[in-house]
Design a protein around this motif. Structure first.
Motif, PDB file in Angstrom:
ATOM      1  N   THR A   1      -0.680   2.519   0.855  1.00 45.75           N
ATOM      2  CA  THR A   1      -0.296   1.821   2.087  1.00 45.75           C
ATOM      3  C   THR A   1      -1.315   2.083   3.190  1.00 45.75           C
ATOM      4  O   THR A   1      -1.629   1.186   3.985  1.00 45.75           O
ATOM      5  CB  THR A   1       1.106   2.259   2.541  1.00 45.75           C
TER       6      THR A   1
ATOM      7  N   ASP B   1       4.434   9.044   8.297  1.00 43.63           N
ATOM      8  CA  ASP B   1       3.316   8.561   7.484  1.00 43.63           C
ATOM      9  C   ASP B   1       2.332   7.780   8.338  1.00 43.63           C
ATOM     10  O   ASP B   1       1.121   7.879   8.158  1.00 43.63           O
ATOM     11  CB  ASP B   1       3.837   7.667   6.345  1.00 43.63           C
TER      12      ASP B   1
ATOM     13  N   SER C   1       1.964   6.288  -0.285  1.00 39.95           N
ATOM     14  CA  SER C   1       1.467   6.543   1.065  1.00 39.95           C
ATOM     15  C   SER C   1      -0.031   6.281   1.160  1.00 39.95           C
ATOM     16  O   SER C   1      -0.510   5.665   2.123  1.00 39.95           O
ATOM     17  CB  SER C   1       1.773   7.988   1.475  1.00 39.95           C
TER      18      SER C   1
ATOM     19  N   ASN D   1       7.658  -2.137   3.861  1.00 39.75           N
ATOM     20  CA  ASN D   1       7.802  -1.416   2.590  1.00 39.75           C
ATOM     21  C   ASN D   1       9.252  -1.015   2.344  1.00 39.75           C
ATOM     22  O   ASN D   1       9.789  -1.206   1.242  1.00 39.75           O
ATOM     23  CB  ASN D   1       6.920  -0.171   2.611  1.00 39.75           C
ATOM     24  N   ASN D   2       9.889  -0.460   3.369  1.00 37.97           N
ATOM     25  CA  ASN D   2      11.272  -0.001   3.206  1.00 37.97           C
ATOM     26  C   ASN D   2      12.225  -1.163   2.969  1.00 37.97           C
ATOM     27  O   ASN D   2      13.208  -1.035   2.231  1.00 37.97           O
ATOM     28  CB  ASN D   2      11.699   0.812   4.426  1.00 37.97           C
TER      29      ASN D   2
ATOM     30  N   LEU E   1       9.308   5.287   3.046  1.00 43.51           N
ATOM     31  CA  LEU E   1       8.290   5.898   3.893  1.00 43.51           C
ATOM     32  C   LEU E   1       8.901   6.169   5.260  1.00 43.51           C
ATOM     33  O   LEU E   1       9.846   5.496   5.679  1.00 43.51           O
ATOM     34  CB  LEU E   1       7.079   4.974   4.036  1.00 43.51           C
TER      35      LEU E   1
ATOM     36  N   ILE F   1       5.370   0.171   7.221  1.00 42.23           N
ATOM     37  CA  ILE F   1       6.454   1.057   6.790  1.00 42.23           C
ATOM     38  C   ILE F   1       7.775   0.288   6.766  1.00 42.23           C
ATOM     39  O   ILE F   1       8.547   0.379   5.801  1.00 42.23           O
ATOM     40  CB  ILE F   1       6.553   2.277   7.717  1.00 42.23           C
TER      41      ILE F   1
END
Length: 211
Positions: free
Chosen positions: A78, A137, A75, A199-200, A133, A196
């Motif tokens: 990022t 976030d 987190s 990333n996911n 995430l 996010i």
């Protein structure tokens, strides 16, 4: 050993190079800058590059310390990627050319606003330990720039100095500045959500490859 503490030689080398350029650019820009130390550290560009330098220095070389664990968090990494991306985006689309710089200043300028953002974002893409995430976030990440913008406005009233022209209430007025602040926070949040999602997606792809 925790997988987050196992770092390849390639990762350590890449992180070292990125941290070096971050520290170098900050120190070099400080050497070239005329003005107060407070003004120097009131630029979001400097703060974001400082976060890169601290993040990589502690997460790579002192990962077991409290600060190292903090900066090893996905987190946090990022959030830094978001901040430095915004630095590059705003500077290269809005601010570049407003102040003409040449010589060593031009070199330092491009390291801070182009090279370091590219290096760190690539580091985040390749080496940050991907885990899921949530949109919350993105809300947390917007807190730092929000307070930075508020700080800049309050300090500007006191010192009559503003780090960026879109925050200069003397020249463009409070209405325009407050609109700019609102737009900036929205941009931080939207790009944060995109990071996010990215990333996911990367995590899902990595998980599918491990099966």
């Amino acid at each position: 050993m925790n997988s987050k503490n196992r770092k390849s030689n390639t990762q350590i080398f890449y992180a070292s190079i990125t941290a070096f350029f971050a520290w170098f650019a900050i120190i070099f820009q400080f050497y070239l800058t005329k003005g107060s130390i407070a003004n120097f550290f009131s630029y979001f560009t400097i703060l974001s590059n400082l976060l890169i330098a601290l993040s990589l220095t502690f997460s790579i070389f002192l990962p077991k310390t409290k600060i190292g664990e903090f900066f090893s968090s996905l987190s946090v990494q990022t959030a830094i990627a978001l901040y430095i991306f915004i630095v590059a985006l705003v500077y290269n689309t809005v601010l570049r050319g407003i102040l003409i710089v040449t010589g060593w200043r031009l070199i330092a300028d491009n390291i801070l606003h182009v090279l370091n953002p590219v290096l760190y974002i690539l580091y985040w893409l390749r080496y940050s330990e991907k885990e899921k995430l949530s949109w919350k976030d993105g809300v947390y990440w917007a807190i730092f720039p929000f307070f930075y913008l508020i700080y800049s406005l309050i300090r500007g009233v006191i010192t009559n100095w503003y780090p960026y022209p879109f925050l200069n209430v003397v020249q463009i007025g409070y209405k325009t500045v407050l609109m700019n602040v609102g737009v900036m926070i929205i941009v931080f949040f939207i790009i944060g959500l995109l990071l996010i999602i990215l990333n996911n997606k990367l995590k899902k792809n990595n998980d599918s490859q491990d099966i």
